[in-house]
Design a protein around this motif. Structure first.
Motif, PDB file in Angstrom:
ATOM      1  N   MET A 124      52.760 -32.981 -44.885  1.00  0.00           N
ATOM      2  CA  MET A 124      51.950 -32.426 -44.081  1.00  0.00           C
ATOM      3  C   MET A 124      51.141 -31.424 -45.074  1.00  0.00           C
ATOM      4  SD  MET A 124      51.192 -31.701 -41.183  1.00  0.00           S
ATOM      5  CE  MET A 124      50.097 -30.521 -40.349  1.00  0.00           C
ATOM      6  N   LEU A 125      51.564 -30.950 -46.208  1.00  0.00           N
ATOM      7  CA  LEU A 125      50.769 -30.046 -47.200  1.00  0.00           C
ATOM      8  C   LEU A 125      49.795 -30.977 -47.714  1.00  0.00           C
ATOM      9  CD1 LEU A 125      53.367 -27.590 -48.731  1.00  0.00           C
ATOM     10  CD2 LEU A 125      51.468 -26.942 -47.136  1.00  0.00           C
ATOM     11  N   LYS A 126      50.161 -32.131 -48.300  1.00  0.00           N
ATOM     12  CA  LYS A 126      49.072 -33.255 -48.987  1.00  0.00           C
ATOM     13  C   LYS A 126      47.873 -33.228 -48.221  1.00  0.00           C
ATOM     14  CE  LYS A 126      52.211 -35.546 -51.943  1.00  0.00           C
ATOM     15  NZ  LYS A 126      52.604 -36.582 -52.500  1.00  0.00           N
ATOM     16  N   PHE A 127      48.161 -33.550 -46.686  1.00  0.00           N
ATOM     17  CA  PHE A 127      47.077 -33.697 -45.541  1.00  0.00           C
ATOM     18  C   PHE A 127      46.232 -32.415 -45.769  1.00  0.00           C
ATOM     19  CE2 PHE A 127      45.632 -33.237 -41.458  1.00  0.00           C
ATOM     20  CZ  PHE A 127      44.745 -34.248 -41.275  1.00  0.00           C
ATOM     21  N   THR A 128      46.868 -31.383 -45.362  1.00  0.00           N
ATOM     22  CA  THR A 128      46.333 -30.117 -45.407  1.00  0.00           C
ATOM     23  C   THR A 128      45.494 -29.758 -46.592  1.00  0.00           C
ATOM     24  OG1 THR A 128      48.005 -29.318 -44.175  1.00  0.00           O
ATOM     25  CG2 THR A 128      46.604 -27.613 -45.026  1.00  0.00           C
ATOM     26  N   PHE A 129      45.739 -30.317 -47.837  1.00  0.00           N
ATOM     27  CA  PHE A 129      45.195 -29.913 -48.988  1.00  0.00           C
ATOM     28  C   PHE A 129      44.058 -31.068 -49.038  1.00  0.00           C
ATOM     29  CE2 PHE A 129      44.404 -31.384 -53.703  1.00  0.00           C
ATOM     30  CZ  PHE A 129      44.100 -30.036 -53.978  1.00  0.00           C
ATOM     31  N   GLY A 130      44.210 -32.190 -48.734  1.00  0.00           N
ATOM     32  CA  GLY A 130      43.041 -33.091 -48.780  1.00  0.00           C
ATOM     33  C   GLY A 130      41.776 -32.580 -47.658  1.00  0.00           C
ATOM     34  N   LEU A 131      42.434 -32.269 -46.540  1.00  0.00           N
ATOM     35  CA  LEU A 131      41.430 -31.771 -45.532  1.00  0.00           C
ATOM     36  C   LEU A 131      40.679 -30.518 -46.170  1.00  0.00           C
ATOM     37  CD1 LEU A 131      40.333 -32.076 -42.544  1.00  0.00           C
ATOM     38  CD2 LEU A 131      42.178 -30.392 -42.057  1.00  0.00           C
ATOM     39  N   LEU A 132      41.418 -29.618 -46.530  1.00  0.00           N
ATOM     40  CA  LEU A 132      40.548 -28.409 -47.238  1.00  0.00           C
ATOM     41  C   LEU A 132      39.564 -28.674 -48.457  1.00  0.00           C
ATOM     42  CD1 LEU A 132      43.683 -25.921 -47.433  1.00  0.00           C
ATOM     43  CD2 LEU A 132      41.474 -25.766 -45.977  1.00  0.00           C
ATOM     44  N   VAL A 133      40.108 -29.694 -49.070  1.00  0.00           N
ATOM     45  CA  VAL A 133      38.906 -30.238 -50.325  1.00  0.00           C
ATOM     46  C   VAL A 133      37.785 -30.878 -49.454  1.00  0.00           C
ATOM     47  CG1 VAL A 133      38.928 -31.877 -52.030  1.00  0.00           C
ATOM     48  CG2 VAL A 133      40.916 -30.286 -52.013  1.00  0.00           C
ATOM     49  N   VAL A 134      38.139 -31.743 -48.655  1.00  0.00           N
ATOM     50  CA  VAL A 134      37.056 -32.475 -48.059  1.00  0.00           C
ATOM     51  C   VAL A 134      36.022 -31.414 -47.338  1.00  0.00           C
ATOM     52  CG1 VAL A 134      36.280 -33.992 -46.281  1.00  0.00           C
ATOM     53  CG2 VAL A 134      38.124 -34.658 -47.808  1.00  0.00           C
ATOM     54  N   LEU A 135      36.425 -30.385 -46.619  1.00  0.00           N
ATOM     55  CA  LEU A 135      35.544 -29.376 -45.882  1.00  0.00           C
ATOM     56  C   LEU A 135      35.196 -28.551 -47.056  1.00  0.00           C
ATOM     57  CD1 LEU A 135      37.973 -28.233 -43.019  1.00  0.00           C
ATOM     58  CD2 LEU A 135      35.867 -29.578 -42.778  1.00  0.00           C
ATOM     59  N   LEU A 140      38.201 -21.299 -48.094  1.00  0.00           N
ATOM     60  CA  LEU A 140      38.488 -22.546 -48.207  1.00  0.00           C
ATOM     61  C   LEU A 140      38.831 -22.866 -49.526  1.00  0.00           C
ATOM     62  CD1 LEU A 140      36.030 -24.606 -45.814  1.00  0.00           C
ATOM     63  CD2 LEU A 140      38.279 -23.997 -45.384  1.00  0.00           C
ATOM     64  N   LEU A 141      38.188 -22.483 -50.500  1.00  0.00           N
ATOM     65  CA  LEU A 141      38.783 -22.771 -51.918  1.00  0.00           C
ATOM     66  C   LEU A 141      39.911 -22.196 -52.319  1.00  0.00           C
ATOM     67  CD1 LEU A 141      35.278 -22.797 -53.877  1.00  0.00           C
ATOM     68  CD2 LEU A 141      36.796 -24.628 -53.281  1.00  0.00           C
ATOM     69  N   SER A 142      40.112 -20.773 -51.727  1.00  0.00           N
ATOM     70  CA  SER A 142      41.346 -20.055 -52.119  1.00  0.00           C
ATOM     71  C   SER A 142      42.573 -20.704 -51.366  1.00  0.00           C
ATOM     72  CB  SER A 142      41.172 -18.647 -51.760  1.00  0.00           C
ATOM     73  OG  SER A 142      41.009 -18.256 -50.260  1.00  0.00           O
ATOM     74  N   LEU A 143      42.252 -21.236 -50.123  1.00  0.00           N
ATOM     75  CA  LEU A 143      43.414 -21.818 -49.362  1.00  0.00           C
ATOM     76  C   LEU A 143      43.884 -23.048 -49.938  1.00  0.00           C
ATOM     77  CD1 LEU A 143      42.459 -21.075 -45.511  1.00  0.00           C
ATOM     78  CD2 LEU A 143      44.447 -20.041 -46.723  1.00  0.00           C
ATOM     79  N   SER A 144      42.599 -23.717 -50.638  1.00  0.00           N
ATOM     80  CA  SER A 144      43.075 -25.071 -51.146  1.00  0.00           C
ATOM     81  C   SER A 144      43.672 -24.815 -52.671  1.00  0.00           C
ATOM     82  CB  SER A 144      41.898 -25.992 -51.350  1.00  0.00           C
ATOM     83  OG  SER A 144      40.872 -25.596 -51.325  1.00  0.00           O
ATOM     84  N   TYR A 145      43.575 -23.827 -53.140  1.00  0.00           N
ATOM     85  CA  TYR A 145      44.027 -23.498 -54.234  1.00  0.00           C
ATOM     86  C   TYR A 145      45.748 -22.981 -54.058  1.00  0.00           C
ATOM     87  CZ  TYR A 145      45.657 -20.937 -58.696  1.00  0.00           C
ATOM     88  OH  TYR A 145      46.199 -20.457 -59.501  1.00  0.00           O
ATOM     89  N   ILE A 146      45.905 -22.219 -53.128  1.00  0.00           N
ATOM     90  CA  ILE A 146      47.186 -21.934 -52.850  1.00  0.00           C
ATOM     91  C   ILE A 146      48.027 -23.156 -52.406  1.00  0.00           C
ATOM     92  CG2 ILE A 146      48.713 -20.717 -51.148  1.00  0.00           C
ATOM     93  CD1 ILE A 146      46.426 -18.789 -51.289  1.00  0.00           C
ATOM     94  N   THR A 147      47.673 -24.019 -51.592  1.00  0.00           N
ATOM     95  CA  THR A 147      47.930 -25.213 -51.124  1.00  0.00           C
ATOM     96  C   THR A 147      48.253 -26.149 -52.210  1.00  0.00           C
ATOM     97  OG1 THR A 147      46.970 -24.843 -48.748  1.00  0.00           O
ATOM     98  CG2 THR A 147      47.971 -27.151 -49.175  1.00  0.00           C
ATOM     99  N   GLY A 148      47.341 -26.334 -53.077  1.00  0.00           N
ATOM    100  CA  GLY A 148      47.426 -27.294 -54.090  1.00  0.00           C
ATOM    101  C   GLY A 148      48.455 -26.876 -55.287  1.00  0.00           C
ATOM    102  N   ARG A 149      48.838 -25.573 -55.389  1.00  0.00           N
ATOM    103  CA  ARG A 149      49.666 -25.263 -56.292  1.00  0.00           C
ATOM    104  C   ARG A 149      51.357 -25.471 -55.653  1.00  0.00           C
ATOM    105  NH1 ARG A 149      49.339 -19.054 -57.481  1.00  0.00           N
ATOM    106  NH2 ARG A 149      51.542 -19.478 -57.659  1.00  0.00           N
ATOM    107  N   LYS A 150      51.427 -25.556 -54.296  1.00  0.00           N
ATOM    108  CA  LYS A 150      52.699 -25.850 -53.649  1.00  0.00           C
ATOM    109  C   LYS A 150      52.892 -27.352 -53.626  1.00  0.00           C
ATOM    110  CE  LYS A 150      52.937 -21.711 -50.713  1.00  0.00           C
ATOM    111  NZ  LYS A 150      52.914 -21.310 -49.151  1.00  0.00           N
ATOM    112  N   VAL A 151      51.876 -28.027 -53.467  1.00  0.00           N
ATOM    113  CA  VAL A 151      51.950 -29.493 -53.297  1.00  0.00           C
ATOM    114  C   VAL A 151      52.130 -30.151 -54.714  1.00  0.00           C
ATOM    115  CG1 VAL A 151      50.610 -31.645 -52.919  1.00  0.00           C
ATOM    116  CG2 VAL A 151      50.421 -29.715 -51.355  1.00  0.00           C
TER     117      VAL A 151
END
Length: 62
Positions: free
Chosen positions: A1-12, A49-60
């Motif tokens: 689920m985190l990988k999907f969220t990370f990918g979605l945030l990067v695309v957005l 969005l960039l800050s959320l993707s950074y936080i999510t990416g660190r967890k993934v």
């Protein structure tokens, strides 16, 4: 689920970056006061969005 969220945030983030660059390159001279507010709002959303993707990416990718 985190990988999907990370990918979605990067695309957005990429889509928003393209929209911001398009406005800056082609329509910057014609921006009104409301258009400048729209551009600032897009930049704020991109930073969020960039800050959320950074936080999510660190967890993934830990």
């Amino acid at each position: 689920m985190l990988k999907f969220t990370f990918g979605l945030l990067v695309v957005l983030s990429l889509i928003l970056t393209v929209r911001i660059v398009t406005i800056l390159v082609s329509d910057f001279e014609r921006l009104t006061e409301y258009g400048m507010g729209y551009l600032v709002g897009l930049c704020a959303l991109l930073l969020l969005l960039l800050s959320l993707s950074y936080i999510t990416g660190r967890k993934v990718f830990k």
